[in-house]
Design an enzyme around this catalytic site. Structure first.
Site, PDB file in Angstrom:
ATOM      1  N   ASP A  17       0.825  -1.193   0.000  1.00  0.00           N
ATOM      2  CA  ASP A  17       0.000   0.000   0.000  1.00  0.00           C
ATOM      3  C   ASP A  17       0.873   1.262   0.000  1.00  0.00           C
ATOM      4  OD1 ASP A  17      -2.716   1.233   0.479  1.00  0.00           O
ATOM      5  OD2 ASP A  17      -1.702   1.943   2.281  1.00  0.00           O
ATOM      6  N   GLU A  63       1.729  -0.097  -4.875  1.00  0.00           N
ATOM      7  CA  GLU A  63       0.751   0.914  -5.274  1.00  0.00           C
ATOM      8  C   GLU A  63       1.495   2.229  -5.504  1.00  0.00           C
ATOM      9  OE1 GLU A  63      -3.449   2.868  -3.720  1.00  0.00           O
ATOM     10  OE2 GLU A  63      -1.821   2.533  -2.291  1.00  0.00           O
TER      11      GLU A  63
END
Length: 618
Positions: free
Chosen positions: A325, A354
């Site tokens: 993330d 990400e």
């Protein structure tokens, strides 16, 4: 009698003081790891007043921080065999108490595990919203927020058992890999269902299940020849994490004089040669949100802690990949070391980061061995990034019925013209949407023809396709108007008592509606074909400039060629085969795997308006 009393009193003293060790992390480790240097964290009231010794084990370093409740012990594990060692805590050269610590046997060939790749299709779920397999753990006495399915932003009760119960559904659909948003404990009082504000990095949230349940999920998936990806968060923890409440060091997290400062979210400052230092600091050191303290990856103790934690979960749960993330918000040198340490331990593993940016060069900067990153001597060592520029294009393309210089299918074509920027183009994650974006079927207002065109592109272009749970049954959701809860709706049939069960086909009572079945049957058909079609996994992409909003490309290798045609025009279009001879070569016919129809590719043929074809050439 006197000696017996002394022994008893000593045992009582040892037992009493040993109780002051509240946590030892990692809770256990393995012998035979690639990196022999291993750091153990011991936590307890004033534990740093003790010295440490371990018979037969080389202690490389003992670090005591300004917080007396921590000791970090660095060991050389090269010669350590499976079994239990004794960590002796001493005072004035006398052993006050001992802490047992176990080194386990690694799974055979663990280091050579193979991660997900372009032969896979990833199915993304939010576990709280997918399926509830255990009603007893919907709420838990050790976590604050209780289940309330009526609240779009609350916990709804989905769990690991619910996922296990529906693995056959995923297998049948054609998905090969599961990416679940985080499952570790998140003890925030509200919005804890997304689990990105974690309060314990070694514990599955009890509302999802147990650590052993997570291991069982991976095991059951492997029996079905499927893979499991863990969503890992390096950039921030939750405000209720036990270490945040008693920081090992002041610089364990990024702190600001005014208390809270939100990130400016300008990730370009990571590599912008013209960026001010203040702006760069404002991005990397700012907090993602009020409940998410920003971790300082330049702190070597913190960096080592999260590195070992990630490796612990890979080894313990037998994972096949990580999705990281907010990857590009981390201290870039620190996150590069974190990534390299994991890949050094598992050379064939895969990690996708990400990197939510809107320029191919900026995204390619973060992929392993990037020539762009090399300009400033940076290598993130990150195997895979997410193709957000393709996602940007997909959210508008199929609502642009007429092509112009910069509208319609040319946006897809232009995205792929920049593939030269990526060092490994097949290891790019392609997706129509995820848990942070408006649903693809909301954008296209439930139009199945537009869904088919979008998914044809996702399933047949280069890279690793990822779909978001419920897209395959036409689920809608608009976060801009109704908030995140709307794009994270419960999957119909995941809860006992649901009036409809979309896990079941339309010929079952209360199964999928006819509309849902149309979405599902298309997705299932293409995915199961893709699973066994290696040319789509690694074949060369050959594309042609779109004319009349018709986009044509080929995927080919020495054994096979696939011709993909996407007609985004509102009218039927003639396909002039002479223009595509470079891809058609000497092929005579093609079977459209969507309709099972045979096409003579030696002469002009027609493709209907707003449809796509996937032709296996023969």
């Amino acid at each position: 009698m006197k000696s017996k009393l002394i022994v008893l009193m000593s045992c009582f003293f040892i037992g009493l003081t040993n109780a002051q060790i509240e946590k030892v992390e990692p809770p256990f480790w393995w012998s035979g790891m690639h990196n022999h240097q291993f750091q153990l964290m011991c936590y307890g009231k004033d534990i740093s007043k003790f010295d440490v010794q371990i018979e037969g084990v080389v202690i490389k370093d003992v670090t005591k921080t300004e917080n007396p409740n921590y000791i970090f012990i660095t060991l050389d594990t090269k010669e350590i065999k499976p079994g239990t060692i004794s960590i002796d805590f001493t005072e004035n050269e006398k052993v006050v108490f001992s802490q047992p610590y176990e080194f386990k046997v690694r799974k055979e060939n663990s280091a050579n595990r193979k991660g997900f790749d372009s032969s896979d299709v990833i199915y993304l779920i939010m576990p709280d919203r997918f399926a509830n397999g255990n009603l007893k753990n919907d709420s838990h006495p050790n976590t604050v927020e209780k289940a309330d399915r009526s609240n779009p932003g609350g916990r709804h009760g989905g769990d690991i058992q619910g996922v296990i119960n529906h693995l056959d559904y995923l297998k049948d659909l054609g998905a090969t890999t599961l990416w679940s948003t985080p499952l570790l404990e998140d003890n925030e009082p509200v919005y804890s269902y997304h689990t990105y504000a974690q309060s314990d990095l070694y514990k599955i949230d009890p509302r999802y299940g147990t650590n052993e349940d997570y291991r069982r999920l991976a095991s059951e998936m492997h029996k079905l020849e499927m893979k499991l990806i863990m969503d890992y968060v390096t950039n921030h923890w939750g405000s209720k994490h036990w270490m945040i409440k008693d920081l090992p060091t002041k610089d364990w997290i990024h702190q600001w004089p005014e208390g809270f400062r939100r990130s400016n979210y300008r990730m370009t400052t990571q590599f912008d040669i013209n960026a001010s230092k203040a702006d760069a600091k404002g991005c990397m050191n700012g907090w993602f949100d009020t409940t998410m303290p920003d971790m300082n990856q330049s702190n070597p103790l913190l960096l080592n802690y999260i590195t070992q934690n990630a490796i612990w979960w890979i080894e313990y749960a037998d994972l096949d990949g990580l999705r990281v993330d907010t990857y590009s918000y981390n201290d870039k040198e620190g996150i590069a070391k974190w990534t390299k340490a994991i890949i050094d331990e598992y050379p064939d593993f895969n990690i996708v980061g990400e990197v939510w940016m809107h320029d191919q060069a900026q995204m390619a900067y973060w992929q392993k061995d990037s020539k762009i990153g090399a300009i400033d001597n940076f290598n993130a060592h990150l195997p895979s990034v997410m193709d957000f520029t393709l996602h940007d294009a997909l959210t508008v393309i199929f609502n642009e019925d007429e092509d112009t210089w910069d509208k319609g299918m040319i946006k897809a074509y232009n995205n792929f013209t920049n593939d030269f920027l990526y060092p490994n183009i097949n290891n790019i994650l392609v997706f129509p949407g995820n848990h942070d974006t408006n649903r693809i079927n909301e954008i296209y207002q439930g139009d199945i023809d537009k869904y088919k065109m979008a998914m044809t592109l996702i399933f047949t272009t280069r890279g690793i396709p990822q779909i978001y749970y419920g897209d395959e049954i036409g689920m809608l959701g608009n976060r801009d108007k109704k908030g995140d809860g709307d794009i994270r709706r419960d999957f119909p049939g995941g809860w006992p008592g649901d009036t409809q069960n979309a896990f079941l086909p339309s010929n079952n009572k209360n199964g999928r509606t006819n509309d849902q079945e149309a979405f599902h049957s298309f997705t299932k058909k293409v995915l199961n074909w893709r699973k066994n079609t290696s040319v789509i996994h690694t074949g060369k992409l050959l594309q042609f400039i779109p004319f009349d909003n018709v986009y044509v490309y080929f995927r080919s290798n020495e054994e096979k060629s696939i011709m993909v045609i996407i007609n985004n025009n509102t009218k039927d279009q003639k396909i002039d085969i002479g223009r595509f001879k470079e891809g058609l070569k000497n092929f005579k016919t093609g079977t459209d795997i969507i309709t099972d129809s045979n096409i003579d590719v030696t002469e002009e043929f027609t493709i209907k308006a707003k449809t796509s074809m996937i032709l296996e050439l023969k």
